[in-house]
Design a protein around this motif. Structure first.
Motif, PDB file in Angstrom:
ATOM      1  N   ALA B  21       0.837  -1.203   0.000  1.00  0.00           N
ATOM      2  CA  ALA B  21       0.000   0.000   0.000  1.00  0.00           C
ATOM      3  C   ALA B  21       0.867   1.245   0.000  1.00  0.00           C
ATOM      4  O   ALA B  21       0.584   2.216  -0.721  1.00  0.00           O
ATOM      5  N   ILE B  22       1.964   1.231   0.805  1.00  0.00           N
ATOM      6  CA  ILE B  22       2.857   2.396   0.823  1.00  0.00           C
ATOM      7  C   ILE B  22       3.499   2.597  -0.547  1.00  0.00           C
ATOM      8  O   ILE B  22       3.595   3.718  -1.056  1.00  0.00           O
ATOM      9  N   ALA B  24       2.175   1.708  -3.369  1.00  0.00           N
ATOM     10  CA  ALA B  24       1.129   2.193  -4.278  1.00  0.00           C
ATOM     11  C   ALA B  24       0.907   3.680  -4.105  1.00  0.00           C
ATOM     12  O   ALA B  24       0.578   4.376  -5.068  1.00  0.00           O
ATOM     13  N   ILE B  25       1.079   4.185  -2.891  1.00  0.00           N
ATOM     14  CA  ILE B  25       0.842   5.619  -2.721  1.00  0.00           C
ATOM     15  C   ILE B  25       2.058   6.432  -3.148  1.00  0.00           C
ATOM     16  O   ILE B  25       1.922   7.463  -3.793  1.00  0.00           O
ATOM     17  N   TYR B  26       3.278   5.963  -2.823  1.00  0.00           N
ATOM     18  CA  TYR B  26       4.427   6.841  -2.970  1.00  0.00           C
ATOM     19  C   TYR B  26       5.317   6.583  -4.173  1.00  0.00           C
ATOM     20  O   TYR B  26       6.221   7.367  -4.423  1.00  0.00           O
ATOM     21  N   HIS B  27       5.122   5.488  -4.933  1.00  0.00           N
ATOM     22  CA  HIS B  27       6.030   5.259  -6.056  1.00  0.00           C
ATOM     23  C   HIS B  27       5.758   6.268  -7.166  1.00  0.00           C
ATOM     24  O   HIS B  27       4.616   6.645  -7.410  1.00  0.00           O
ATOM     25  N   LYS B  28       6.855   6.707  -7.842  1.00  0.00           N
ATOM     26  CA  LYS B  28       6.674   7.767  -8.827  1.00  0.00           C
ATOM     27  C   LYS B  28       6.101   7.256 -10.134  1.00  0.00           C
ATOM     28  O   LYS B  28       5.375   7.965 -10.819  1.00  0.00           O
ATOM     29  N   LEU B  30       3.564   5.465 -12.350  1.00  0.00           N
ATOM     30  CA  LEU B  30       2.163   5.117 -12.134  1.00  0.00           C
ATOM     31  C   LEU B  30       1.912   3.637 -12.349  1.00  0.00           C
ATOM     32  O   LEU B  30       1.099   3.024 -11.649  1.00  0.00           O
ATOM     33  N   ALA B  33       2.740   1.723  -9.311  1.00  0.00           N
ATOM     34  CA  ALA B  33       1.748   1.971  -8.267  1.00  0.00           C
ATOM     35  C   ALA B  33       0.488   1.150  -8.510  1.00  0.00           C
ATOM     36  O   ALA B  33      -0.094   0.583  -7.571  1.00  0.00           O
ATOM     37  N   ILE B  34       0.083   1.054  -9.786  1.00  0.00           N
ATOM     38  CA  ILE B  34      -1.130   0.289 -10.101  1.00  0.00           C
ATOM     39  C   ILE B  34      -0.932  -1.188  -9.774  1.00  0.00           C
ATOM     40  O   ILE B  34      -1.797  -1.835  -9.174  1.00  0.00           O
ATOM     41  N   SER B  37      -1.136  -1.759  -6.140  1.00  0.00           N
ATOM     42  CA  SER B  37      -2.505  -1.777  -5.596  1.00  0.00           C
ATOM     43  C   SER B  37      -3.187  -3.108  -5.907  1.00  0.00           C
ATOM     44  O   SER B  37      -3.978  -3.608  -5.089  1.00  0.00           O
ATOM     45  N   PHE B  72      -7.422   0.011 -14.842  1.00  0.00           N
ATOM     46  CA  PHE B  72      -6.454   1.084 -14.594  1.00  0.00           C
ATOM     47  C   PHE B  72      -5.500   1.233 -15.771  1.00  0.00           C
ATOM     48  O   PHE B  72      -5.199   2.348 -16.206  1.00  0.00           O
ATOM     49  N   LEU B  76      -4.908   4.426 -18.147  1.00  0.00           N
ATOM     50  CA  LEU B  76      -3.584   5.049 -18.230  1.00  0.00           C
ATOM     51  C   LEU B  76      -3.130   5.187 -19.671  1.00  0.00           C
ATOM     52  O   LEU B  76      -2.628   6.247 -20.081  1.00  0.00           O
ATOM     53  N   SER B  77      -3.337   4.122 -20.471  1.00  0.00           N
ATOM     54  CA  SER B  77      -2.897   4.197 -21.864  1.00  0.00           C
ATOM     55  C   SER B  77      -3.713   5.240 -22.614  1.00  0.00           C
ATOM     56  O   SER B  77      -3.189   5.968 -23.461  1.00  0.00           O
ATOM     57  N   ILE B  79      -5.019   8.003 -21.367  1.00  0.00           N
ATOM     58  CA  ILE B  79      -4.534   9.326 -20.988  1.00  0.00           C
ATOM     59  C   ILE B  79      -3.202   9.632 -21.665  1.00  0.00           C
ATOM     60  O   ILE B  79      -2.966  10.720 -22.177  1.00  0.00           O
TER      61      ILE B  79
ATOM     62  N   ILE D  30      -4.776   9.869 -10.740  1.00  0.00           N
ATOM     63  CA  ILE D  30      -4.799   8.403 -10.728  1.00  0.00           C
ATOM     64  C   ILE D  30      -4.352   7.873  -9.374  1.00  0.00           C
ATOM     65  O   ILE D  30      -4.887   6.891  -8.856  1.00  0.00           O
ATOM     66  N   LYS D  31      -3.397   8.575  -8.739  1.00  0.00           N
ATOM     67  CA  LYS D  31      -2.984   8.180  -7.382  1.00  0.00           C
ATOM     68  C   LYS D  31      -4.146   8.301  -6.415  1.00  0.00           C
ATOM     69  O   LYS D  31      -4.316   7.490  -5.505  1.00  0.00           O
ATOM     70  N   ILE D  34      -6.260   5.294  -6.879  1.00  0.00           N
ATOM     71  CA  ILE D  34      -5.603   4.129  -6.271  1.00  0.00           C
ATOM     72  C   ILE D  34      -5.800   4.145  -4.759  1.00  0.00           C
ATOM     73  O   ILE D  34      -6.113   3.119  -4.141  1.00  0.00           O
ATOM     74  N   LEU D  38      -7.525   1.424  -2.092  1.00  0.00           N
ATOM     75  CA  LEU D  38      -6.914   0.930  -0.849  1.00  0.00           C
ATOM     76  C   LEU D  38      -7.910   1.038   0.304  1.00  0.00           C
ATOM     77  O   LEU D  38      -8.051   0.112   1.116  1.00  0.00           O
ATOM     78  N   LEU D  96     -12.385   6.575 -13.048  1.00  0.00           N
ATOM     79  CA  LEU D  96     -11.335   6.626 -14.071  1.00  0.00           C
ATOM     80  C   LEU D  96     -11.854   7.305 -15.327  1.00  0.00           C
ATOM     81  O   LEU D  96     -11.114   8.036 -15.996  1.00  0.00           O
TER      82      LEU D  96
END
Lengths: 119, 84, 232, 119
Positions: B21-22, B24-28, B30, B33-34, B37, B72, B76-77, B79, D30-31, D34, D38, D96
């Motif tokens: 979870a950490i 997923a929140i803090y990785h640069k 995306l 992070a997905i 999650s 997700f 993402l693709s 966007i 998007i974060k 996510i 959670l 999304l």
């Protein structure tokens, strides 16, 4: 019965050792392609060995375990192939110690052949 | 069915879920992070199995860590294609 | 910095509220009244071996109806939102031969497994939602293997509408022939543990599975960036 | 020695808190979505562990269970969570799609750039 269980337990242990080696390879290998190879090959063998071990330990489950094994044999190589192909198409670089890139050479040859046909 | 082994397994899986979870929140990146999650959902489904809820575990494994990650990535693709 | 500290204080306050609620939590020794009614008399009334299925389909059938309609609304809002805009044209790349062959081999197996999951929903873990998700994943695999062909969306629309209508019709039939809306005793409840038992539950779950599968697939196909399907 | 349900209660509530923290502090849209998933997972774990009873099996009655009331866990929270998971997927997809539209209009994913209603 007892001996079957002991043999099954040993096979299960060896399978888990292979899975551990595969996950070690995920950390230690230099680039994406090597990591995919380590993660797939070792974990396929490890999973199959663990399924065999479970089948020896509890023989009444063998039919379900066989189905699982067939599914893993089909899906695991295909998914790693798709991953490797996608990462090559996305332009992820190989590690510096790589000596040959046959897929790139194949793509170039294909392109040249198409251009040759057009002109 | 509650043994000491189950409790240890629950602690390990839970700590892994919090770490993911950490990430997923803090990785640069995306995409990382997905995927993290999705891994949280997978750990949650193992916890459901330990809490003797196999129905919920199946649903979470199929939907939480399968379909939602696909959704997700599609978003993402889409966007990214707009930005280029 | 002050902003972050405020946020931290907010989260800490919420955490303290959670802690005061949960610190003295002790698990009950026995089931509460409703659950023990479900576990005792529900078995004879509904006849489903999987009690979660009995609760989802019969005792809380209205909740399931609302949930399915929420999914339908989501799918239609997504279509309304995303299809209207004209996306940039992206050349789609063909997938590899290995993936195509393997997907031809795998799709029937995955579809069969999904159908197994929702037909056996009243006996084993599983049911309409899980089976629908598995069906949707098989259809997405089919799309990923052949991205140029696209998916004919009208099939999903028709499947979804027909399943929804049949679901509600079965519920109304329950009012006429048995105790109330979505009552499962329209056809006799067999013995617990047989495949054909639990009254109408397997039939309802088949339609729920088809509906959920179609809805999830249409959600995912609306989110993808294929220019071909936007025209349709 | 802590019981199983206490551990999962702690894990679930800390997942909820982590997700809320992400919802407040992250700038990327998007974060934020996510972080919402959670929170969703944390609430599911919390609800299931509230329905757990010690030393009991899953609420599936087959031949081995003779007195169901004494031997199964609570089925109602499981049914509720079953519906909640599917609705959670729908809501995630909806959010999304909003994110995609917002990114199309403003050409940015940063929340701070969306200040049409700010005065």
């Amino acid at each position: 019965m007892e001996t079957l269980e002991i043999i099954g337990a040993f096979i299960l242990l060896s399978g888990s050792i292979f899975i551990f080696l595969g996950s070690l390879g995920l950390v230690r290998m230099p680039d994406v392609y090597n990591r995919i190879q380590a993660g797939t090959k070792a974990s396929t063998l490890g999973t199959l060995l663990s399924l065999t071990g479970i089948a020896l330990m509890t023989p009444s489950w063998w039919s379900r375990l066989l189905l699982l094994a067939i599914f893993i044999i089909i899906t695991n190589p295909v998914s790693s192939h798709v991953l490797a192909r996608a990462s090559h198409k996305a332009g992820i670089k190989l590690s510096k110690r790589t000596v040959s890139d046959k897929y790139k050479a194949y793509n170039q040859a294909k392109e040249e052949a198409e251009h040759g046909n057009e002109s | 069915m509650e043994t000491n082994l189950n409790i240890i397994l629950a602690i390990v899986i839970g700590v892994l879920a919090l770490v993911f979870a950490i990430i997923a929140i803090y990785h640069k990146k995306l995409s990382v992070a997905i995927i993290a999650s999705g891994a949280v959902s997978l750990m949650a489904s193992i916890l459901f199995l330990l809490l003797s809820a196999p129905d919920v575990a199946m649903t979470e494994a199929a939907i939480g860590s399968g379909l939602s990650v696909i959704i997700f990535f599609y978003a993402l693709s889409k966007i990214r294609k707009q930005h280029d | 910095m002050i902003k972050k500290l405020t946020f931290l204080a907010l989260i800490a306050g919420f955490g303290y509220m959670l802690w005061t609620g949960l610190a003295k939590y002790n698990a009950a020794e026995s089931l509460n009244r409703i659950s023990s009614y479900y576990a005792q008399d529900g078995l004879e009334e509904v006849g489903a071996a999987n009690l979660v299925t009995a609760v989802v389909v019969t005792y809380r059938g209205l909740d399931t109806l609302g949930e399915v309609s929420i999914l339908f609304l989501t799918a239609s809002i997504l279509g309304f939102f995303l299809v209207s805009g004209k996306g940039p044209k992206i050349p789609l790349q063909d997938s590899s031969e290995i993936l195509k062959t393997a997907s031809k081999l795998l799709e029937p197996i995955i579809l069969l497994f999904g159908i197994y999951v929702f037909i056996n929903g009243h006996l084993t873990p599983g049911g309409g939602f899980q089976g629908g998700a598995i069906l949707a994943s098989a259809l997405i695999l089919a799309y990923l293997a052949n991205p140029k062909e696209g998916i004919n969306k009208s099939i999903f629309r028709i499947t979804e509408s027909i399943s929804g209508v049949v679901f509600i019709l079965i519920g109304i039939l329950g009012i006429v022939l048995a105790g109330g809306f979505l009552d499962n005793r329209i056809i006799p409840v067999g013995s617990i543990g047989d495949l054909i038992s639990a009254g109408i539950i397997p039939i309802i779950y088949i339609f729920v599975g088809m509906k959920v599968g179609a809805e999830l697939t249409s959600i995912v196909t609306n989110l993808k960036h294929s220019p071909k399907n936007n025209v349709e | 020695m802590m019981a199983l349900e206490h551990i999962t209660l702690i894990i679930g509530s800390s997942l909820i808190l982590l997700g809320l923290w992400g919802l407040i502090t992250q700038k990327n849209l998007i974060k934020i979505v996510i972080s919402f998933t959670l929170v969703d997972a944390g609430i599911h774990i919390l609800m299931i562990s509230l329905g757990y009873l010690k030393n009991r099996t899953a609420p599936i009655v087959d031949g081995t269970i003779d007195n169901a009331v004494e031997q199964i866990v609570d089925p109602i929270p499981q049914a509720m969570v079953l519906t909640a998971i599917v609705i959670g997927l729908g809501i995630t997809a909806l959010m999304l799609s909003f994110v995609i539209r917002l990114a199309k209009d403003k050409n940015s994913l940063n929340v701070s750039n969306f200040k049409d209603l700010k005065w």
